[in-house]
Write a protein that holds these residues in place. Structure first.
Motif, mmCIF file in Angstrom:
data_model
loop_
_atom_site.group_PDB
_atom_site.id
_atom_site.type_symbol
_atom_site.label_atom_id
_atom_site.label_comp_id
_atom_site.label_asym_id
_atom_site.label_seq_id
_atom_site.Cartn_x
_atom_site.Cartn_y
_atom_site.Cartn_z
ATOM 1 N N VAL A 155 0.842 -1.203 0.000
ATOM 2 C CA VAL A 155 0.000 0.000 0.000
ATOM 3 C C VAL A 155 0.873 1.248 0.000
ATOM 4 O O VAL A 155 1.980 1.243 0.524
ATOM 5 N N GLY A 156 0.364 2.285 -0.611
ATOM 6 C CA GLY A 156 1.143 3.528 -0.734
ATOM 7 C C GLY A 156 1.261 4.240 0.609
ATOM 8 O O GLY A 156 0.487 3.988 1.536
ATOM 9 N N TYR A 157 2.260 5.120 0.711
ATOM 10 C CA TYR A 157 2.469 5.899 1.933
ATOM 11 C C TYR A 157 1.242 6.798 2.151
ATOM 12 O O TYR A 157 0.785 7.443 1.221
ATOM 13 N N GLY A 158 0.681 6.736 3.372
ATOM 14 C CA GLY A 158 -0.475 7.592 3.662
ATOM 15 C C GLY A 158 -1.795 6.873 3.487
ATOM 16 O O GLY A 158 -2.855 7.458 3.689
ATOM 17 N N LYS A 174 -0.830 -7.826 13.170
ATOM 18 C CA LYS A 174 -1.908 -8.679 12.636
ATOM 19 C C LYS A 174 -1.415 -9.409 11.379
ATOM 20 O O LYS A 174 -1.593 -10.624 11.236
ATOM 21 N N SER A 175 -0.741 -8.657 10.498
ATOM 22 C CA SER A 175 -0.220 -9.269 9.257
ATOM 23 C C SER A 175 0.770 -10.379 9.597
ATOM 24 O O SER A 175 0.690 -11.492 9.061
ATOM 25 N N GLY A 186 7.562 -5.804 3.976
ATOM 26 C CA GLY A 186 7.208 -5.003 2.802
ATOM 27 C C GLY A 186 6.639 -3.667 3.255
ATOM 28 O O GLY A 186 6.564 -3.376 4.450
ATOM 29 N N GLY A 187 6.243 -2.854 2.275
ATOM 30 C CA GLY A 187 5.520 -1.628 2.601
ATOM 31 C C GLY A 187 6.336 -0.535 3.236
ATOM 32 O O GLY A 187 5.783 0.451 3.733
ATOM 33 N N PHE A 205 9.230 -16.862 0.572
ATOM 34 C CA PHE A 205 9.107 -15.938 1.707
ATOM 35 C C PHE A 205 7.734 -15.274 1.689
ATOM 36 O O PHE A 205 7.239 -14.878 0.614
ATOM 37 N N GLY A 206 7.134 -15.161 2.847
ATOM 38 C CA GLY A 206 5.933 -14.352 3.017
ATOM 39 C C GLY A 206 6.354 -12.899 3.191
ATOM 40 O O GLY A 206 7.521 -12.622 3.508
ATOM 41 N N ILE A 207 5.420 -11.953 2.987
ATOM 42 C CA ILE A 207 5.746 -10.522 3.081
ATOM 43 C C ILE A 207 4.784 -9.834 4.042
ATOM 44 O O ILE A 207 3.574 -9.798 3.794
ATOM 45 N N VAL A 208 5.323 -9.305 5.125
ATOM 46 C CA VAL A 208 4.509 -8.626 6.146
ATOM 47 C C VAL A 208 4.145 -7.228 5.657
ATOM 48 O O VAL A 208 5.014 -6.473 5.214
ATOM 49 N N GLN A 209 2.829 -6.923 5.690
ATOM 50 C CA GLN A 209 2.379 -5.591 5.324
ATOM 51 C C GLN A 209 1.782 -4.918 6.562
ATOM 52 O O GLN A 209 2.209 -5.214 7.686
ATOM 53 N N GLY A 210 0.823 -4.015 6.351
ATOM 54 C CA GLY A 210 0.236 -3.348 7.527
ATOM 55 C C GLY A 210 0.594 -1.874 7.600
ATOM 56 O O GLY A 210 0.301 -1.202 8.592
ATOM 57 N N GLY A 211 1.269 -1.359 6.584
ATOM 58 C CA GLY A 211 1.527 0.090 6.507
ATOM 59 C C GLY A 211 2.277 0.601 7.723
ATOM 60 O O GLY A 211 3.207 -0.059 8.208
ATOM 61 N N PHE A 212 1.856 1.757 8.241
ATOM 62 C CA PHE A 212 2.536 2.382 9.382
ATOM 63 C C PHE A 212 1.693 2.274 10.638
ATOM 64 O O PHE A 212 1.772 3.123 11.531
#
Ligand SMILES: CNc1nc2c(CCNCC3CCCCC3)c3nc(N)[nH]c(=O)c3cc2[nH]1
Ligand SMILES: [Zn+2]
Length: 372
Positions: free
Chosen positions: A150-153, A201-202, A217-218, A187-194
């Protein structure tokens, strides 16, 4: 007999780990920096150059190789190792990030992402399964799941819905290529932004899936260094300690040191090769830009502490001349030095963790790079 995915920790220094990751094309000593080979080559360098500077693993670019020359063509040539004559490990990203960052027009759905080729405008579709099939064709040693960065913001609701889809995609990737079904690891990629709670949770959702490693990631998507380090220190130490941790798309020399101090093992970034193009060179005394007039008659080497071919054979005056004359050799010599610098920094980091002096090494570079 070691198996691809085996990860043995030899020493720690705080959260920093010194380990060995086994792949089908050999062992990787971590912490490690992975040079980016966009079209199956690290721009301007030969496999011999990369072996000389002890690059242990390079990145291949799923998105670009799929569009040209085609992952099926590469498979018919025996895979990317044979095609590019690179005998050591290769990691490939899933291509999702490239689609999001390079394409305006794309359609995202539960099924995957639709986009148009930047080469001829033709329509294409990446499902999680397709992204894995492409990486199987390329024959990479480490495959990344298809994810949404997801994009910043991005707001919390969107970020939450996105990470849940990324988890469903991760499961589909693993089911499509079950653990142990071949020499390639995933490999899995952890997201969840900031959002720290969404990052946890991710991670909780992904650790239920049997991946050989986990990426963060992210990040490095336009946020401030402080915001990146905040998330990094929050989530990295929570990731499975017995599996490699890969921080995607990061970063500057100080970012690498900060990432290692948070427990990260693997990094990739286009900075050393991209900066070489605009004359920004990394040295043990900090960053310099070779085009500055002050170097016009400077007969000293680029970096007296560097043992690379560029620093042993040429002066700053000559490197500045090549840059101003837009000579091809400028890009090659600058890239050679920058990548050598990054790889040598990681070598110093591995030794520092082994002898418990990582904090001192980090402080040394923070002083040299303080002026940013
Ligand atoms: C630069 N910042 C950044 N990069 C990210 C990347 C790309 C990492 N580098 C891949 C190479 C790029 C050059 C060609 C070869 C592959 C990310 N990739 C994925 N899948 N997910 C991210 O959240 C993700 C997040 C990222 N943030
Ligand atoms: Zn050098």
């Amino acid at each position: 007999m070691s198996t691809p995915g085996d990860f043995k920790i030899h020493a720690t220094d705080g959260e920093a780990r010194r380990a060995t990751l086994t792949t089908a094309h050999g062992d990787i000593q971590t912490p490690i920096f992975m040079p980016v080979g966009t079209q199956g080559t690290v721009k301007s360098l030969t496999p011999l150059d990369l072996e000389e500077m002890d690059a242990q693993i390079i990145l291949g670019n799923t998105y670009h190789l799929y569009l040209r020359p085609g992952d099926d063509l590469v498979a018919r040539r025996g895979g990317l190792h044979k095609f590019a004559n690179w005998k050591r490990p290769i990691l490939t990203d899933s291509g999702g990030f490239q689609v999001f960052s390079l394409q305006e027009i794309r359609k995202l759905s539960e099924e995957g992402v639709e986009f148009r080729s930047y080469i001829d405008g033709s329509k294409h579709f990446f499902s999680p399964e397709k992204a894995i099939d492409i990486q199987k064709n390329l024959g990479s040693d480490i495959m990344m799941v298809l994810d949404e960065c997801v994009g910043y913001g991005a707001d919390k609701d969107y970020t939450n819905k996105s990470l849940e889809m990324t988890t469903r995609w991760a499961k589909r990737c693993r089911d499509h290529y079950p653990k142990g079904s071949g020499g390639q690891i995933m490999f899995g990629i952890v997201q969840g932004g900031f959002y720290k709670d969404l990052r946890e949770k991710s991670l909780e959702q992904l650790r239920e899936i049997d991946f050989e490693g986990f990426a963060i990631g992210g990040l490095s998507v336009g946020e401030s260094t402080k915001e990146m380090y905040d998330i990094l220190h929050h989530i990295a130490p929570k990731m499975p300690s017995d599996k490699p941790r890969y921080l995607m798309g990061v970063g500057t020399p100080l970012d690498l040191l900060e990432g290692v101090s948070a427990g990260v093992d693997m990094f990739d970034c286009v900075l050393p090769s991209r900066n070489a193009r605009n004359g920004t060179l990394f040295t043990s005394q900090g960053k310099i830009n070779i085009k500055r007039a002050e170097f016009a008659e400077d007969d000293s080497p680029l970096d007296p502490e560097c043992g690379c071919y560029t620093c042993r054979n040429f002066t700053k005056a000559y490197l500045r001349h090549l840059y101003m004359a837009k000579e091809l050799l400028s890009y090659r010599l600058n890239t050679y030095h920058n990548l050598y610098f990054y790889l040598d920094l990681m070598k110093q980091i591995r030794a520092a963790i082994e002898n418990g002096t990582f904090a001192e090494l980090k402080a040394k570079y923070e002083a040299a790079y303080a002026k940013g």
